[in-house]
Design an enzyme around this catalytic site. Structure first.
Site, PDB file in Angstrom:
ATOM      1  N   ARG A   6       1.271   4.099  22.159  1.00  0.00           N
ATOM      2  CA  ARG A   6       1.514   3.260  21.105  1.00  0.00           C
ATOM      3  C   ARG A   6       0.559   1.823  20.966  1.00  0.00           C
ATOM      4  O   ARG A   6       0.674   1.207  22.099  1.00  0.00           O
ATOM      5  CB  ARG A   6       3.114   2.560  21.294  1.00  0.00           C
ATOM      6  CG  ARG A   6       3.376   1.660  20.033  1.00  0.00           C
ATOM      7  CD  ARG A   6       4.936   1.069  20.522  1.00  0.00           C
ATOM      8  NE  ARG A   6       5.322   0.327  19.396  1.00  0.00           N
ATOM      9  CZ  ARG A   6       4.652  -1.168  19.436  1.00  0.00           C
ATOM     10  NH1 ARG A   6       4.137  -1.579  20.318  1.00  0.00           N
ATOM     11  NH2 ARG A   6       5.333  -1.935  18.472  1.00  0.00           N
ATOM     12  N   LYS A  24      -0.725  -6.280  25.427  1.00  0.00           N
ATOM     13  CA  LYS A  24      -0.040  -6.923  26.215  1.00  0.00           C
ATOM     14  C   LYS A  24      -0.118  -8.027  26.946  1.00  0.00           C
ATOM     15  O   LYS A  24      -1.286  -8.065  27.490  1.00  0.00           O
ATOM     16  CB  LYS A  24       1.081  -5.906  26.604  1.00  0.00           C
ATOM     17  CG  LYS A  24       2.173  -5.107  25.486  1.00  0.00           C
ATOM     18  CD  LYS A  24       3.433  -4.512  25.941  1.00  0.00           C
ATOM     19  CE  LYS A  24       3.979  -4.081  24.986  1.00  0.00           C
ATOM     20  NZ  LYS A  24       5.093  -3.107  25.257  1.00  0.00           N
TER      21      LYS A  24
HETATM   22  N1  LIG Z   1       8.578   2.369  22.283  1.00  0.00           N
HETATM   23  C1  LIG Z   1       8.057   1.129  22.547  1.00  0.00           C
HETATM   24  N2  LIG Z   1       8.456   0.182  21.375  1.00  0.00           N
HETATM   25  C2  LIG Z   1       7.875  -0.919  21.532  1.00  0.00           C
HETATM   26  N3  LIG Z   1       7.814  -1.900  20.654  1.00  0.00           N
HETATM   27  C3  LIG Z   1       7.074  -2.800  21.357  1.00  0.00           C
HETATM   28  S1  LIG Z   1       6.893  -4.481  20.390  1.00  0.00           S
HETATM   29  C4  LIG Z   1       5.869  -5.505  21.580  1.00  0.00           C
HETATM   30  C5  LIG Z   1       4.490  -5.462  21.436  1.00  0.00           C
HETATM   31  O1  LIG Z   1       4.091  -4.435  20.857  1.00  0.00           O
HETATM   32  O2  LIG Z   1       3.829  -5.963  22.091  1.00  0.00           O
HETATM   33  N4  LIG Z   1       6.603  -2.769  22.752  1.00  0.00           N
HETATM   34  C6  LIG Z   1       7.057  -1.362  22.674  1.00  0.00           C
HETATM   35  C7  LIG Z   1       7.003  -0.461  23.819  1.00  0.00           C
HETATM   36  O3  LIG Z   1       6.312  -0.725  24.727  1.00  0.00           O
HETATM   37  N5  LIG Z   1       7.220   0.715  23.591  1.00  0.00           N
END
Ligand SMILES: Nc1nc2[nH]c(SCC(=O)O)nc2c(=O)[nH]1
Length: 278
Positions: free
Chosen positions: A257, A223
């Protein structure tokens, strides 16, 4: 909180950190460049992440990076459903669906999804009821506004308290809709309506969120907070992402994640080896 999280037909063991592999099935996803648009490529990528140790695969049909354009519910469903169905048939993983759309929530659950991951915390009309009806666990994440405007000068008196308060309120909304707290996973929402300073402070004080008594999911992989802190482009953010993965585990995060599954699994296993020692 209980260390077991029922996820549809599977149970997630949250007594140890679990790695969730990111599977973008969007044409404009920032880090995969939409290469997973095709079903077999998506399935191959999911299989590789499962083989590398991911116990969850997060399937997202809507890019929620800052400035991303909106996608219609039908278009999102057409991207997500076939992938969920294929993974459910082929792989032994919990399928998380990264969606805010009631129709996608319902159909994904029918096709075998085990977790609803909504960056909008079920705010859309019908989303609470859809999630409640699936019986699945849900991940609630802090965000303000929409991807198109969320980075326009976000301000907080105290970002950690704001996130704490928001998640507490969304948990209450879930409970009122029949989604018991035992089905809730919480997520600080790094990179959503937050400056670098906000993201770093929130990460530093992340333990505060344990007081809500639910498992924590952390998403910082590749990120902008890594890019801005280190001055690195998106394909040079692995080391910074792994540093944050290790720190998140040290701070008690339950689910990470990530894009880089094999590398992150080694971080988790190395920490576990030390923690298991005499
Ligand atoms: N739960 C959860 N879902 C997400 N979906 C994305 S999309 C943006 C990216 O991956 O840069 N980020 C996240 C996060 O931080 N937490």
């Amino acid at each position: 909180p209980s260390t077991r999280l029922p996820c549809g037909s599977r149970v997630l063991d949250l007594s140890r950190p679990q790695v969730m592999g990111i599977l973008n099935v969007t044409p404009d996803s920032f880090s995969d460049g939409g290469q997973h648009a095709s079903l077999d490529a998506a399935l191959r990528h999911a299989a590789a992440m499962a083989a590398a140790g991911a116990t969850l695969i997060d399937v997202g049909g809507e890019s929620t990076r800052p400035g991303a354009r909106a996608v219609s519910p039908l278009e999102e469903l057409e991207r997500v459903a076939p992938v969920v169905e294929a993974i459910a048939r082929e792989l032994d993983v919990v399928i998380s669906v990264d969606t805010s759309t009631p129709a996608v929530i319902r159909e994904s659950a029918r096709l075998g999804a085990g977790l609803i991951n909504d960056v909008r915390s079920l705010a859309r009309d019908g989303a609470l009821d859809a999630a409640a009806d699936t019986g699945l666990p849900v991940c609630l994440m802090h965000m303000r506004g929409e991807p198109g405007d969320m980075q326009n000068d976000p301000r907080y008196e105290n970002v950690t308290e704001a996130v704490f308060q928001f998640l507490s309120e969304r948990m209450a909304a879930c409970a009122a809709a029949g989604i018991s707290p035992e089905r809730v996973v919480l997520d600080p929402g790094f990179g959503f309506a937050k400056t670098l300073a906000h993201n770093l402070s929130l990460f530093k004080h992340m333990e505060r969120l344990h007081e809500l008594g639910r498992p924590l999911l952390v998403g910082v992989s590749r990120k902008s907070m890594v890019g801005q802190a280190l001055g690195r482009d998106v394909d040079e953010r692995l080391y910074g992402s792994l540093a944050l993965a290790a720190l998140a585990v040290a701070k008690g995060a339950h689910i990470l994640r990530v894009h880089d599954v094999a590398e992150t699994v080694d971080v988790v296993r190395m920490i576990a080896a030390v923690q298991a020692a005499e």
